[in-house]
Design an enzyme around this catalytic site. Structure first.
Site, PDB file in Angstrom:
ATOM      1  N   GLY A 195       7.498   1.063  10.196  1.00  0.00           N
ATOM      2  CA  GLY A 195       7.116   0.998   8.791  1.00  0.00           C
ATOM      3  C   GLY A 195       7.704   2.096   7.922  1.00  0.00           C
ATOM      4  N   GLU A 196       7.997   3.235   8.485  1.00  0.00           N
ATOM      5  CA  GLU A 196       8.358   4.377   7.663  1.00  0.00           C
ATOM      6  C   GLU A 196       9.776   4.897   7.850  1.00  0.00           C
ATOM      7  OE1 GLU A 196       4.534   5.328   8.775  1.00  0.00           O
ATOM      8  OE2 GLU A 196       4.176   6.643   7.064  1.00  0.00           O
ATOM      9  N   GLY A 253       7.251   1.064  16.377  1.00  0.00           N
ATOM     10  CA  GLY A 253       6.786   1.237  14.988  1.00  0.00           C
ATOM     11  C   GLY A 253       7.947   1.412  14.035  1.00  0.00           C
ATOM     12  N   ILE A 278      -0.845  -5.570   5.281  1.00  0.00           N
ATOM     13  CA  ILE A 278      -0.666  -5.177   3.872  1.00  0.00           C
ATOM     14  C   ILE A 278       0.610  -5.759   3.280  1.00  0.00           C
ATOM     15  CG2 ILE A 278      -2.029  -3.094   4.174  1.00  0.00           C
ATOM     16  CD1 ILE A 278       0.602  -1.490   4.175  1.00  0.00           C
ATOM     17  N   ARG A 293      11.494  -2.026  21.124  1.00  0.00           N
ATOM     18  CA  ARG A 293      11.759  -3.456  20.989  1.00  0.00           C
ATOM     19  C   ARG A 293      11.273  -3.952  19.625  1.00  0.00           C
ATOM     20  NH1 ARG A 293      12.662  -7.197  24.753  1.00  0.00           N
ATOM     21  NH2 ARG A 293      11.661  -6.160  26.497  1.00  0.00           N
ATOM     22  N   GLY A 301       0.823  -1.216   0.000  1.00  0.00           N
ATOM     23  CA  GLY A 301       0.000   0.000   0.000  1.00  0.00           C
ATOM     24  C   GLY A 301       0.846   1.251   0.000  1.00  0.00           C
ATOM     25  N   THR A 337       3.240  -6.416   5.551  1.00  0.00           N
ATOM     26  CA  THR A 337       4.285  -6.062   6.504  1.00  0.00           C
ATOM     27  C   THR A 337       4.661  -7.218   7.411  1.00  0.00           C
ATOM     28  OG1 THR A 337       2.572  -5.366   8.030  1.00  0.00           O
ATOM     29  CG2 THR A 337       3.514  -3.675   6.601  1.00  0.00           C
ATOM     30  N   GLN A 386      10.991  -4.669   6.771  1.00  0.00           N
ATOM     31  CA  GLN A 386      10.411  -3.320   6.757  1.00  0.00           C
ATOM     32  C   GLN A 386      11.496  -2.256   6.634  1.00  0.00           C
ATOM     33  OE1 GLN A 386       6.975  -1.958   7.177  1.00  0.00           O
ATOM     34  NE2 GLN A 386       7.013  -3.856   6.034  1.00  0.00           N
ATOM     35  N   THR A 404      10.673  -9.949  10.019  1.00  0.00           N
ATOM     36  CA  THR A 404       9.749  -9.023   9.350  1.00  0.00           C
ATOM     37  C   THR A 404      10.199  -7.572   9.562  1.00  0.00           C
ATOM     38  OG1 THR A 404       8.277  -9.029  11.261  1.00  0.00           O
ATOM     39  CG2 THR A 404       7.781 -10.588   9.506  1.00  0.00           C
TER      40      THR A 404
END
Lengths: 333, 706
Positions: free
Chosen positions: B670-671, B668, B475, B594, B246, B477, B604, B600
């Protein structure tokens, strides 16, 4: 879904006759370009004359009138041609040009003739919502004042600034190849340089072929003298991109001076650009950076550039210098 | 439903590289993506939908002639603004398609064609003849037209900030960097195009709309569509069991989703499906605005910043506003007493921009971190030393202490791993063969976000197994795997004892897989539900008992600023003849709390680095302002990194646990991998060649004089 008639003629002559008879017919080979065009609406034939199964897939040495040639069948896959031992040893420019193009999957699918007859990737040609003289004569050229990164800088016309996308064609241009064509009048041979044309006021025509002409082979002269040849492609990413500029070169040297030098450029014109003025300037010369720069600049005197294409002049000059210096070093080893 | 204060959970499965729980389905091709759900609603095969899009950028539709289309074999219907079902609300003009004759951008949906096959629908769409009364349009972002000041910028932060006296500080500064940096339009291009399958039925006297949609948030689609369609939320069900990427572009429903909903409303229950074409993705499914960043840095000779100014110009669309928060990371990254940021937009007659991985941080940090590199050069300092000298004690934006700011640890670890100490101080110092070689560094940061509005349900099953349910979406991830691990540890059972149910709007509500907030938000809800479940039902619950809960915020969280940090190191080689750029090494070090699943997580972070590399070197959508649409509208002309461009890329992370932020200790990921990466690459090309390029992408033409 548009109804398409799919024909699979048994002979090349039958294929030619079929296309000649049907005004909406077109040849289908590997399909890697034509199928995109069917989806995009760029091409809308009503008959596909499928030549993929015609026995035009050999690579063989043939004794011709002017000496031996390597005859490459029109249906030889790009991947097979690039891997052929004679091609690799005698014509590295061909193998390197092929391997610089497309992806492994596409090279497995695409054919020799199809590669030469692929159409420009100009974004406006491929977008049927914008004017394009090549796709729809008389509508205007959107690329002239539009996205120009891949536009021509040599031999363009006010009607079309598209470039030819084939790498193989640029390589063949320095080999003085011959294109074997079967038409309604029988077989004929065309010097490679006369296969593609400049746009002029008829940009719809990429080549000098008639609609029903079928390319059946390409012949490469097997000159007894060894020519060093190579292909350099400059692109925006390391793989899977069309050339910003490319350089095909073939050189023979004796005692540090050229006895034969041939140069062709890709990404700069509507056809592979054989740089004959530069060749003449380098004939019998030592290959030095200054000599190559001067020769290239002579060839580039007729260049037309704009904000988007100005970079190609320096890129072409630099890339030609790099390519010829490397090749001369190789030739004198 | 209860709001539960969570306790930190003990990691058992967390921290291990559990295989993806859906890996087998994916690699064997048995995972069904949106339009692959052919056998639904017990009816005939779905009808195929094709979008007819406008060929003018602004104007009015004067006629739609479908006679040729309807005569085409297989075409069953055409819907336009005169015949499409009416919507109850039209405030969201991106989604309110086919309600009037106005055209707001080139490529907007102006009609729909339904047919028995996608080929027939496509041909039918090509045969629809639309005529327009065209009006003059504006589709070009320029410095002189980006003057509109939005009320807020994404997601909901201040448009401008101004502290101290920036102008005075700059006037008094020993060293000033005053430069303009530009980033191009970029399109997200997930592998799976946007795709939707929908059907309407009547249940208990009420209309119900069911959908399979390729989306980052099923509940968000319900909330966007239901009121517009005049429905209650419980009349819309959206599922997204598998989604092929996405990158933000599926974070909100776009016009194609409404197109399918409207078309399906006319087919008497027969399902309708649509996969947007790659070309249409360049006008219908969001993109990143181009940005112009005017950056001024003032510093003493020792490199200590006295002033930071970041004035951004970018664009939004007339149809719907989206203001990218490009200057927002500048507000918190480094200490300086005088700081000013602003955002001004051009309102253009163009496709609607939206989220693309790290909106704001990605283009903003490119500009800011290249400017910092220029400051390091101007001060004669190593870029890492410059950053050490500007490390703030408190968050410059809020004045709160950072919970765990470890930027310098990331820089130092990365410098060690990358061999930074042997780097020549000056540029243009190494020529290897035909290649200039250099290295560059940039900081990365991304806010840690936990979204409100997440609930999870734990149900005891037979045999010591548990169903854990939350309507979140994976999606690609690895969320399905990671949430299984979190659930297992929260319930103190094995991952194999968990039946995880996700990706269905009938499940407890979940927020979007976006803003790097998914695992933190959904995971906290799962921990809350699991801990409350154990409190209510003990270690040996009766099958069938269940608990639903959401996570309360940790009261201590109010007192801190939460951000993740990172450092990106790049080596660049630039060909002295052709200008071609290669990046043989790219290394990121991150402080992200953490890590739940190293496999995975690495995917990312490395994926973010690759996307940042791709943005640095290649990605650029060229909009032709005469027409108003992007003309590089396929993956042959919009270049993303190919395999041959991605060489030694690696990511690592600091061992840590942020237990104030989430009960898992995670923040987090993802970005942050895309943030700063283009700047590191740009800085490396400067170090290699001595040529400072202040716009992306770093294509070969920039380096021909090198």
């Amino acid at each position: 879904m548009r109804a398409l008639d799919h024909r699979r003629p048994a002979t090349a002559q039958e294929a030619v006759d079929l296309v000649a008879r049907h005004p909406g017919a077109t040849f289908l080979a590997g399909g890697s370009n034509l199928v995109d065009h069917l989806k995009l609406g760029v091409a809308s034939p009503d008959v596909l004359v499928d030549v993929r199964r015609l026995p035009l897939d050999g690579i063989e040495r043939v004794e011709g009138e002017d000496g031996a040639v390597l005859r490459i069948g029109a249906n030889v896959r790009n991947s097979d041609l690039a891997a052929h031992p004679v091609v690799r040893s005698r014509f590295p420019v061909v193998a390197r040009a092929l391997l610089a193009g497309a992806s492994g999957q596409i090279r497995n699918q695409a054919t020799t003739a199809g590669n030469l007859l692929q159409r420009t990737r100009c974004v406006y040609f491929q977008d049927v919502t914008t004017p394009c003289n090549k796709r729809e004569p008389g509508t205007g050229c959107s690329a002239l004042e539009g996205y120009g990164r891949y536009n021509a800088i040599l031999g363009a016309s006010p009607d079309c600034v598209a470039t030819h996308p084939s790498d193989l064609a640029v390589g063949l241009a320095v080999l003085d190849a011959t294109v074997v064509v079967l038409g309604l009048e029988g077989e004929r041979r065309i010097p490679f340089d006369e296969l593609h044309r400049l746009p002029g006021d008829r940009p719809g025509a990429d080549t000098t072929l008639a609609r029903s002409d079928l390319v059946t082979a390409v012949e490469l002269p097997l000159d007894p003298d060894v020519h060093r040849s190579t292909y350099t492609k400059v692109r925006d990413r390391a793989s899977y991109a069309f050339a910003l500029v490319s350089v095909a070169a073939s050189v023979r040297m004796e005692e540090g001076r050229t006895t034969d030098v041939r140069l062709a450029w890709g990404g700069v014109a509507h056809k592979p650009w054989r740089a004959r003025r530069a060749e003449a300037a380098l004939a019998g010369q030592q290959i030095t950076e200054d000599a190559v720069r001067a020769a290239v600049d002579l060839e580039l005197e007729t260049t037309t550039t704009n904000r988007d294409t100005a970079y190609k002049v320096a890129m072409l000059r630099n890339t030609t210098v790099m390519t010829l210096l490397d090749l001369a070093e190789e030739a004198s080893r | 439903m209860t709001e539960q204060q969570t306790r930190t959970i003990s990691p058992r499965s967390i921290g291990t590289s559990l295989d993806r729980v859906d890996g087998r389905e994916k690699v064997t091709g048995t995972a069904s993506y949106a339009v692959e759900h052919a056998d639904v609603n017990g009816t005939a095969a779905p009808l195929s939908l094709w979008l007819v899009t406008s060929t003018v950028a602004k104007g009015r539709i004067t006629g739609v002639d479908a006679s040729k289309a309807l005569a085409h074999h297989g075409v069953s219907a055409m819907l336009d603004h005169t015949s499409a079902p009416r919507l109850a609300q039209t405030d969201n003009a991106e989604l309110a398609i086919l309600q009037d004759d106005r055209v707001g951008f080139r490529g907007q949906v102006v009609a729909l064609v339904l047919a028995e096959t996608s080929e027939a629908a496509r041909e039918g769409a090509a045969l629809v003849e639309v005529t327009y009364e065209q009006e003059p349009h504006e589709a070009e972002l320029r410095e002189d037209n980006a003057t509109y000041r939005p009320d807020k910028v994404n997601p909901d932060v201040e448009t401008d900030t101004d502290e101290g006296d920036v102008d005075a500080a700059l006037a008094a500064a020993d060293v000033v960097v005053d430069q303009t940096y530009r980033t191009p339009y970029e399109h997200n291009n997930p592998l799976e195009p946007h795709a939707t399958l929908a059907w309407w039925e009547e249940r208990e006297g009420r209309e119900v709309l069911s959908m399979f949609d390729s989306t980052q948030g099923v509940h968000g689609v319900v909330q966007a569509l239901a009121p517009m369609l005049g429905l209650e939320n419980d009349q819309v069900r959206v599922r997204a069991p598998y989604v092929g990427g996405g990158f933000g572009s599926k974070g909100e429903a776009h016009a194609h989703v409404m197109a399918v909903a409207l078309a399906a409303r006319t087919t008497a229950g027969r399902p309708v499906r649509l996969a947007v074409t790659r070309q249409q993705m360049f006008s219908l499914t969001g993109y990143r605005t181009a940005t112009i960043s005017h950056v001024r840095l003032g510093a003493g000779r020792d490199g200590r910043l006295t002033a930071i100014e970041h004035a951004v110009q970018e664009q939004t669309s007339v149809v719907r506003e989206f203001a990218e928060q490009t200057a927002s990371p500048t507000r918190m990254l480094y200490a300086a007493p005088n700081r000013r940021t602003s955002h001004r937009l051009a309102q253009l007659d163009v496709a609607v921009p939206s989220w693309m991985r790290a909106p704001g941080e990605m283009p903003g940090m490119y500009a800011h971190e290249v400017a910092m590199d220029e400051l390091a050069v101007a001060c004669g300092l190593d870029p890492i030393v410059l950053r050490e000298r500007n490390e703030p004690d408190l968050d410059p934006e809020t004045g709160k202490p950072f919970n765990d700011r470890r930027l310098l640890d990331c820089l130092h670890r990365g410098a060690d791993r990358f061999g930074w100490s042997t780097r020549p101080a000056g540029p243009r110092a190494r020529l290897e063969g035909d290649w200039w070689v250099g290295t560059g560094v940039a900081s990365a940061t991304y806010p840690a976000m936990r979204q409100p509005g997440n609930q999870a349900r734990v149900t005891a099953l037979d045999g010591g197994r548990y169903e854990v349910a939350i309507g979140s979406v994976d999606i690609g991830t690895g969320a399905r795997t990671v949430l299984t691990q979190i659930a297992a540890d929260a319930l103190e059972v094995e991952p194999s004892d968990i039946d995880l149910a996700i990706a269905d709007s009938l499940l407890p509500s979940a927020t979007v897989a976006g803003g790097s907030s998914g695992t933190s938000s959904w995971g906290s809800a799962i921990v809350a539900a699991a801990q409350l479940f154990r409190e209510d039902h003990g270690a040996h619950p009766d099958p069938g008992v269940h608990t639903t809960a959401s996570a309360a915020d940790d009261p201590a969280a109010e007192d801190y600023a939460f951000h993740s940090f990172g450092a990106v190191f790049a080596e660049a080689r630039v060909n002295r003849w052709t200008g071609e750029v290669r990046v043989p090494r790219l290394h990121g070090v991150y402080s992200v709390g953490r890590v739940i699943n190293p496999r995975t997580a690495r995917s990312q972070l490395v994926g973010g680095l690759v996307m940042g590399l791709s943005a640095g070197l290649f990605e650029e959508s060229h909009r032709d302002p005469r027409f108003g649409h992007v003309v590089t509208q396929d993956l042959a002309t919009y270049h993303v990194a190919s395999h041959a461009d991605v060489l030694d890329v690696d990511a690592e992370w600091l061992e840590e646990s942020d237990e104030v932020f989430t009960p898992m200790g995670s923040r987090g990921i993802g970005e942050i991998g895309i943030v700063g990466t283009a700047a590191a690459v740009a800085n490396a090309t400067f170090h290699a060649t001595g040529v400072r390029v202040r716009s992306l992408p770093l294509t070969p033409d920039h380096f021909l004089d090198a």
